[in-house]
Every structure is written in C-alpha cells, then in structure tokens.
Design an enzyme around this catalytic site. Structure first.
Site, PDB file in Angstrom:
ATOM      1  N   PRO A   1       0.819  -1.219   0.000  1.00 39.77           N
ATOM      2  CA  PRO A   1       0.000   0.000   0.000  1.00 39.77           C
ATOM      3  C   PRO A   1       0.852   1.270   0.000  1.00 39.77           C
ATOM      4  O   PRO A   1       0.335   2.361  -0.214  1.00 39.77           O
ATOM      5  CB  PRO A   1      -0.833  -0.117   1.286  1.00 39.77           C
ATOM      6  CG  PRO A   1      -0.185  -1.169   2.110  1.00 39.77           C
ATOM      7  CD  PRO A   1       0.603  -2.043   1.195  1.00 39.77           C
TER       8      PRO A   1
ATOM      9  N   GLU B   1       3.006  -7.231   8.485  1.00 34.95           N
ATOM     10  CA  GLU B   1       3.106  -5.768   8.569  1.00 34.95           C
ATOM     11  C   GLU B   1       4.005  -5.183   7.488  1.00 34.95           C
ATOM     12  O   GLU B   1       4.287  -3.999   7.480  1.00 34.95           O
ATOM     13  CB  GLU B   1       3.648  -5.359   9.945  1.00 34.95           C
ATOM     14  CG  GLU B   1       2.826  -5.867  11.110  1.00 34.95           C
ATOM     15  CD  GLU B   1       1.387  -5.353  11.067  1.00 34.95           C
ATOM     16  OE1 GLU B   1       1.201  -4.143  10.889  1.00 34.95           O
ATOM     17  OE2 GLU B   1       0.471  -6.183  11.202  1.00 34.95           O
TER      18      GLU B   1
ATOM     19  N   ARG C   1      -4.233  -8.594 -20.333  1.00 32.52           N
ATOM     20  CA  ARG C   1      -5.202  -8.293 -21.398  1.00 32.52           C
ATOM     21  C   ARG C   1      -4.643  -7.303 -22.421  1.00 32.52           C
ATOM     22  O   ARG C   1      -5.202  -7.133 -23.495  1.00 32.52           O
ATOM     23  CB  ARG C   1      -6.534  -7.810 -20.814  1.00 32.52           C
ATOM     24  CG  ARG C   1      -6.482  -6.482 -20.125  1.00 32.52           C
ATOM     25  CD  ARG C   1      -7.794  -6.170 -19.440  1.00 32.52           C
ATOM     26  NE  ARG C   1      -8.860  -5.821 -20.366  1.00 32.52           N
ATOM     27  CZ  ARG C   1      -8.956  -4.660 -20.992  1.00 32.52           C
ATOM     28  NH1 ARG C   1      -8.047  -3.721 -20.823  1.00 32.52           N
ATOM     29  NH2 ARG C   1      -9.962  -4.411 -21.795  1.00 32.52           N
TER      30      ARG C   1
ATOM     31  N   ASP D   1     -10.051  -0.302 -24.934  1.00 25.30           N
ATOM     32  CA  ASP D   1     -10.998   0.584 -24.257  1.00 25.30           C
ATOM     33  C   ASP D   1     -10.622   2.049 -24.365  1.00 25.30           C
ATOM     34  O   ASP D   1      -9.486   2.392 -24.629  1.00 25.30           O
ATOM     35  CB  ASP D   1     -11.109   0.203 -22.785  1.00 25.30           C
ATOM     36  CG  ASP D   1      -9.975  -0.678 -22.350  1.00 25.30           C
ATOM     37  OD1 ASP D   1     -10.206  -1.610 -21.608  1.00 25.30           O
ATOM     38  OD2 ASP D   1      -8.826  -0.425 -22.799  1.00 25.30           O
TER      39      ASP D   1
END
Ligand code: ADE
Length: 244
Positions: A88, A115, A153, A166
């Site tokens: 993160p 952690e 993809r 897209d």
C-alpha cells in the site's frame, strides 16, 4: 511474457488464472505464469517466512532471506526481470502503469504479508513498488492479481477478435453501451445507435464518453487527449448540463 509470483499463499492464484482471458492467454502461450512458495526458499527448520521487528512494536515482518533467495533463483535464468513489490506504500496503479508493465518481457511480483517486508528487500532488490489503491489488504496477493489481469489483457493477441481496446487508453471513461432487446420494460436504446449512420454514432459515443468523464472523473479530463472537435462537444456538454 513471463510472470513469476512469490507468495506464501500460492493456492490463492489458482482460480483467477483458470478462467476466461487469463486462462486463454496462458494456454495459448502468450504468458508463462509461475507461482513460487516463499516458504520453499526458507532454510530454517520450521520454514519460517516472518519474524519480529527490531526495535519492538506489534506485528511481524517478512524476513529478507527467503524472498531474496526466491528472487535470485528466478533471476538466474531470467536476469532482466523487473521486480515489483505489492504494497500500500507503492505508486498508485493506473492504466498507464499497466501499459508500461505490459512492455516488459519478464516481471517478478513479491506479495507482502503481515506488517510488511524487511526494508533491505525494498531497497536492494525491488525495482518498483505498486499499490492498487489507498486501502490496506491482508496481503499483496489480490493486488498482484489485479495488476497482472490488467497487464495480460494488453498483450497483443490476449483479447480475442470480439473484445476491443478501451477508451481508458485515451484517458476517458467508456460511453454507454446497449444490446438487445431494443425496448426493455419500456426503456429504449438511444435512436442514434439504431440509425446505421456510423459517423453519427461515433460522434454520439465520443460526446457521451466526454460527458461521463466530465461528470464522474473531471480529474481524468485534465490529462486526456482532447481534440478541437472534442472542445466543441465539451462546450455543448457544459450547456446541456447547465440546462439539466
Ligand atoms: N498489500 C496490502 N494492501 C495493498 C494495496 N492496497 N496495494 C498493493 N498491495 C497491498
């Protein structure tokens, strides 16, 4: 492309890689995905992969040796591989990042748990740290799957003939899409899509794409490739939105 994944939960990867586009890309040889259990690189008798942090504090850290042994072993026959740590604390994942990763021949993903990982892994073995969003998952496995899905993809040939690229490529959200029936519970498909006039359909789609992006993600609009024709459409959209 080759993708190696270092994890202490290898089983987590079986289902996502056995479905749909990912499965097809693997079976057709477009991508070679190998899952490695970090525990297999641990030399202590309990095959430990975590330990207490120096300096105290709660939680456990992933030990450096098994991860680094894993990376070194994978790199032995694959030296140029880029090492990606899922955390993160990493740079936020975007479509542009997926495009960049898809250009690599070889990627190694380290899935952190507990952690976090010993800082020396990050400092000396990791090329990139990636976060999939500002929230904390129980580990990097699901995040790695997200990253890999968006990368695979993009490999030429991964999407079959029916699946198209897209509008996110151009930094815009997709226009609304409809399929049969033409009228569902009194709700009609927009007339222009039934007209057969391809030029008008293209303009309608572009405008809807710009409109949706203006409403939902104005931040994307600032970075998107906007043509002179788009500017005219955006001016119309502004008026439409003002009029409600
Ligand atoms: N590991 C835990 N949370 C994560 C996140 N948001 N992105 C990437 N890896 C993670």
């Amino acid at each position: 492309m080759r993708i190696d994944i270092l994890t202490i939960f290898p089983e987590m990867f079986s289902s996502p890689f056995e479905q749909s586009i990912l499965k097809r890309a693997i079976t057709s040889g477009l991508v070679d995905i190998r899952i490695h259990n970090i525990r297999d690189y641990s030399h202590d008798k309990h095959r430990m992969t975590d330990d207490y942090p120096y300096g105290g504090g709660g939680g456990m850290l992933m030990k450096p040796e098994p991860i680094i042994r894993g990376v070194e072993s994978i790199k032995r026959d694959n030296q140029a591989a880029k090492v990606v740590l899922m955390t993160p604390q990493g740079i936020r994942y975007t479509q542009q990042k997926a495009v960049n990763l898809a250009r690599s021949d070889s990627l190694i993903f380290i899935c952190g748990r507990y952690e976090g990982v010993d800082e020396r892994v990050r400092e000396f073995w990791v090329d990139e740290e990636i976060s999939i969003g500002d929230y904390v998952l129980t580990g990097g496995e699901l995040a790695a799957m997200v990253v890999i899905d968006a990368v695979v993809r993009l490999i030429p040939g991964a999407l079959g003939g029916g699946e198209t690229a897209d509008s996110f490529y151009e930094g815009l959200l997709e226009y609304p899409q409809y399929t049969r029936p033409r009228c569902y519970r009194g709700m009609m498909v927009p007339e222009v899509l039934l007209s057969g006039n391809h030029q008008e359909i293209a303009i309608w789609r572009r405008k809807e794409s710009l409109k949706r992006t203006t409403i939902r993600r104005p931040d994307l609009l600032k970075e998107a490739k906007i043509s002179k024709k788009d500017e005219v459409l955006l001016a119309e959209i502004k008026i439409d939105l003002k009029q409600g």
